[in-house]
Motif scaffolding. Sequence first.
Motif, PDB file in Angstrom:
ATOM      1  N   ASN B  31      44.432  13.622  12.333  1.00 46.51           N
ATOM      2  CA  ASN B  31      45.195  12.373  12.814  1.00 46.51           C
ATOM      3  C   ASN B  31      45.074  11.334  13.093  1.00 46.51           C
ATOM      4  OD1 ASN B  31      44.090  14.645  15.959  1.00 46.51           O
ATOM      5  ND2 ASN B  31      42.281  14.414  14.876  1.00 46.51           N
ATOM      6  N   GLN B  33      44.981   6.629  15.183  1.00 45.04           N
ATOM      7  CA  GLN B  33      45.167   6.393  16.390  1.00 45.04           C
ATOM      8  C   GLN B  33      45.000   4.468  16.302  1.00 45.04           C
ATOM      9  OE1 GLN B  33      41.096   7.377  17.937  1.00 45.04           O
ATOM     10  NE2 GLN B  33      40.703   8.876  16.441  1.00 45.04           N
ATOM     11  N   TYR B  35      43.758   1.097  18.148  1.00 44.09           N
ATOM     12  CA  TYR B  35      42.899   0.494  18.689  1.00 44.09           C
ATOM     13  C   TYR B  35      43.344  -1.462  18.864  1.00 44.09           C
ATOM     14  CZ  TYR B  35      39.921   4.117  18.483  1.00 44.09           C
ATOM     15  OH  TYR B  35      39.227   5.478  18.302  1.00 44.09           O
ATOM     16  N   HIS B  45      40.170   1.373  22.556  1.00 43.21           N
ATOM     17  CA  HIS B  45      40.457   2.550  21.442  1.00 43.21           C
ATOM     18  C   HIS B  45      42.236   2.058  22.582  1.00 43.21           C
ATOM     19  CE1 HIS B  45      42.444   7.055  22.016  1.00 43.21           C
ATOM     20  NE2 HIS B  45      42.441   6.976  21.410  1.00 43.21           N
ATOM     21  N   LEU B  48      46.143   7.968  20.590  1.00 41.97           N
ATOM     22  CA  LEU B  48      45.409   8.817  19.502  1.00 41.97           C
ATOM     23  C   LEU B  48      47.197   9.683  19.354  1.00 41.97           C
ATOM     24  CD1 LEU B  48      42.708  11.090  18.877  1.00 41.97           C
ATOM     25  CD2 LEU B  48      44.803  12.387  18.428  1.00 41.97           C
ATOM     26  N   ARG B  50      48.223  13.265  17.090  1.00 47.60           N
ATOM     27  CA  ARG B  50      48.207  14.006  15.621  1.00 47.60           C
ATOM     28  C   ARG B  50      49.359  14.487  15.001  1.00 47.60           C
ATOM     29  NH1 ARG B  50      43.440  15.066  17.646  1.00 47.60           N
ATOM     30  NH2 ARG B  50      43.293  15.508  20.294  1.00 47.60           N
ATOM     31  N   PHE B  88      44.625  -2.359  15.277  1.00 46.46           N
ATOM     32  CA  PHE B  88      44.238  -1.634  13.939  1.00 46.46           C
ATOM     33  C   PHE B  88      44.223  -0.029  14.345  1.00 46.46           C
ATOM     34  CE2 PHE B  88      41.028  -4.591  12.011  1.00 46.46           C
ATOM     35  CZ  PHE B  88      40.847  -6.044  13.580  1.00 46.46           C
ATOM     36  N   ASP B  92      41.954   9.320   9.811  1.00 45.86           N
ATOM     37  CA  ASP B  92      40.463  10.321   9.860  1.00 45.86           C
ATOM     38  C   ASP B  92      40.289  11.679   9.060  1.00 45.86           C
ATOM     39  OD1 ASP B  92      40.711  13.114  12.355  1.00 45.86           O
ATOM     40  OD2 ASP B  92      42.522  12.690  11.189  1.00 45.86           O
TER      41      ASP B  92
END
Lengths: 111, 110
Positions: B31, B33, B35, B45, B48, B50, B88, B92
């Motif tokens: 994923n 993300q 922020y 947040h 997100l 995927r 940012f 992961d």
Amino acid sequence: DAGITQSPRHKVTETGTPVTLRCHQTENHRYMYWYRQDPGHGLRLIHYSYGVKDTDKGEVSDGYSVSRSKTEDFLLTLESATSSQTSVYFCAIGAAGETQYFGPGTRLLVL
Amino acid sequence: SQQGEEDPQALSIQEGENATMNCSYKTSINNLQWYRQNSGRGLVHLILIRSNEREKHSGRLRVTLDTSKKSSSLLITASRAADTASYFCATDYVSDKLIFGTGTRLQVFP
């Protein structure tokens, strides 16, 4: 807002002294993280926890230890603070593959 | 370092303009993300996406993901002064860990 608090919010300490930062959550989340943020480096992971008494190192773990004796509390300890550990420290909850919620941060100055 | 890298490092625009910032990363991810961080505050947040998704929208935000180029972009349309913040990306690809980039500082002038 997710229920995450950090204490203290500001701290000034001297080189060589121990320092403990506390992160407290009311969300009953399994995962908790400690990051440090420095200019030019973004956020870097120090340690994280995936359950009570279950912790693992991040990318900048040297000089830091953590403990998690209860789901809601995650403690970060600088055993002997150094000037290079002057930083802003953020706690977060939430698994890496999900939204992470961040605390307000602790500003630490080591003289 | 295995961090994502945002580009540009800083961006200044006028209200009403669109802001585009990019993130590149180095290895396969699960994923990605985005922020936002207002000065002196914790991160919030935004979105997100995927690895099997190519585009995602949330209000004035549009995120794209190109896994073949290992890059993502965040577009903020019709920007407002309140969008002034640092942005940012985080990936992961390491189990249980989010790796953050160094951020883009966005300044939106009224």
